[in-house]
Design a protein around this motif. Sequence first.
Motif, PDB file in Angstrom:
ATOM      1  N   MET A 101      40.513  52.939  35.283  1.00 58.38           N
ATOM      2  CA  MET A 101      40.721  51.653  35.946  1.00 58.38           C
ATOM      3  C   MET A 101      42.120  51.517  36.526  1.00 58.38           C
ATOM      4  O   MET A 101      42.400  50.562  37.264  1.00 58.38           O
ATOM      5  CB  MET A 101      40.476  50.510  34.948  1.00 58.38           C
ATOM      6  N   PRO A 103      44.888  52.043  39.149  1.00 59.40           N
ATOM      7  CA  PRO A 103      44.811  52.387  40.576  1.00 59.40           C
ATOM      8  C   PRO A 103      45.303  53.802  40.866  1.00 59.40           C
ATOM      9  O   PRO A 103      46.275  54.270  40.269  1.00 59.40           O
ATOM     10  CB  PRO A 103      45.723  51.336  41.230  1.00 59.40           C
ATOM     11  N   HIS A 182      33.068  52.094  40.535  1.00 60.74           N
ATOM     12  CA  HIS A 182      34.222  52.540  41.319  1.00 60.74           C
ATOM     13  C   HIS A 182      33.864  52.666  42.803  1.00 60.74           C
ATOM     14  O   HIS A 182      34.694  52.381  43.673  1.00 60.74           O
ATOM     15  CB  HIS A 182      34.729  53.881  40.786  1.00 60.74           C
ATOM     16  N   MET A 185      33.941  49.194  44.307  1.00 61.37           N
ATOM     17  CA  MET A 185      35.324  48.766  44.515  1.00 61.37           C
ATOM     18  C   MET A 185      35.938  49.459  45.732  1.00 61.37           C
ATOM     19  O   MET A 185      36.694  48.846  46.497  1.00 61.37           O
ATOM     20  CB  MET A 185      36.150  49.064  43.256  1.00 61.37           C
ATOM     21  N   THR A 186      35.613  50.735  45.930  1.00 60.29           N
ATOM     22  CA  THR A 186      36.128  51.468  47.087  1.00 60.29           C
ATOM     23  C   THR A 186      35.586  50.892  48.394  1.00 60.29           C
ATOM     24  O   THR A 186      36.319  50.722  49.371  1.00 60.29           O
ATOM     25  CB  THR A 186      35.751  52.954  46.987  1.00 60.29           C
ATOM     26  N   VAL A 213      36.564  41.880  44.816  1.00 54.35           N
ATOM     27  CA  VAL A 213      37.187  43.018  44.144  1.00 54.35           C
ATOM     28  C   VAL A 213      37.752  42.600  42.787  1.00 54.35           C
ATOM     29  O   VAL A 213      37.618  43.327  41.790  1.00 54.35           O
ATOM     30  CB  VAL A 213      38.291  43.624  45.032  1.00 54.35           C
ATOM     31  N   VAL A 214      38.383  41.425  42.741  1.00 54.87           N
ATOM     32  CA  VAL A 214      38.932  40.935  41.470  1.00 54.87           C
ATOM     33  C   VAL A 214      37.809  40.740  40.446  1.00 54.87           C
ATOM     34  O   VAL A 214      37.928  41.137  39.275  1.00 54.87           O
ATOM     35  CB  VAL A 214      39.706  39.619  41.686  1.00 54.87           C
ATOM     36  N   THR A 217      36.509  44.087  39.327  1.00 53.87           N
ATOM     37  CA  THR A 217      37.478  44.756  38.451  1.00 53.87           C
ATOM     38  C   THR A 217      37.385  44.222  37.037  1.00 53.87           C
ATOM     39  O   THR A 217      37.395  44.989  36.054  1.00 53.87           O
ATOM     40  CB  THR A 217      38.903  44.558  38.994  1.00 53.87           C
ATOM     41  N   GLU A 220      34.303  45.572  35.530  1.00 51.39           N
ATOM     42  CA  GLU A 220      34.424  46.998  35.218  1.00 51.39           C
ATOM     43  C   GLU A 220      35.124  47.237  33.892  1.00 51.39           C
ATOM     44  O   GLU A 220      34.815  48.197  33.181  1.00 51.39           O
ATOM     45  CB  GLU A 220      35.169  47.715  36.341  1.00 51.39           C
ATOM     46  N   PHE A 221      36.081  46.380  33.540  1.00 51.39           N
ATOM     47  CA  PHE A 221      36.720  46.516  32.231  1.00 51.39           C
ATOM     48  C   PHE A 221      35.707  46.289  31.112  1.00 51.39           C
ATOM     49  O   PHE A 221      35.710  47.000  30.094  1.00 51.39           O
ATOM     50  CB  PHE A 221      37.885  45.525  32.106  1.00 51.39           C
TER      51      PHE A 221
END
Length: 246
Positions: A101, A103, A182, A185-186, A213-214, A217, A220-221
């Motif tokens: 995660m 960057p 991922h 997000m890309t 995206v926020v 993210t 994703e955590f």
Amino acid sequence: MYYSPLDQFMVKPLLMMSESLTVSMTNYTLYLMLVVTLMVITYGLVRSGKLVSTRWGVAIISLYDTMLNLVTGQMGRRAGYYYPLVYTVFNVMLLANLVSMVPYSFAATGQLVPVIGLSLATWMGNVVLGLYLHGLGFFATFVPGGTPTPTVPVLVTIECTSYCSRAISTGTRLGANILSGHTTMTILGGTIIGTMSSSIFGFITGVVPIAGVVAITITEFGIAIIQAYVFSITTSGYIKDSVDTH
């Protein structure tokens, strides 16, 4: 940016000592060494007592207790034999997921070849464990109790297929979840750049994909933690099947 799944295995130089001596390794090896280093550092801090009264210490103890309850709930008194393996697998997966995660880092658990290889190795270990403990009686696992004799060949085929699918299903699930997150997000990151650089109106409306995206993210955590737990609980369940057969 990686354009081919084989890029993860490209050997890249890290340190040039001389024209004939170079320290090189693959991306996967580098990040796996980073994960192991973090595990060793954390273990050392716990052993030294420096994390006992801190929030990090409470979090580590909570993870330890959660995994212990998981393995104990499935295996009972035999949990002590297999708990170190399950707990280590959980820590490796969790740290690898969280490191991915960061960057511009490398998603080690998002590479299907290594994670499926780990899943296959775990499956083979369970087969060896079952044969070691039960001998040929291990194959009784593929015959459910009370099965009518005429249906035995069909059910054995189904059970064998289901059991063999474990060799890749665990790793595929982990890799697919990490890779899809991922990738999303890309894609959104590229959308932000294209939208906000097009015009003033696009710059203003670019707030929408940024919010996306926020949100992804943060999600994703949570997925990073959940997938590590899922990999561990399935590994524990497969070990239980090898130990108890039924």
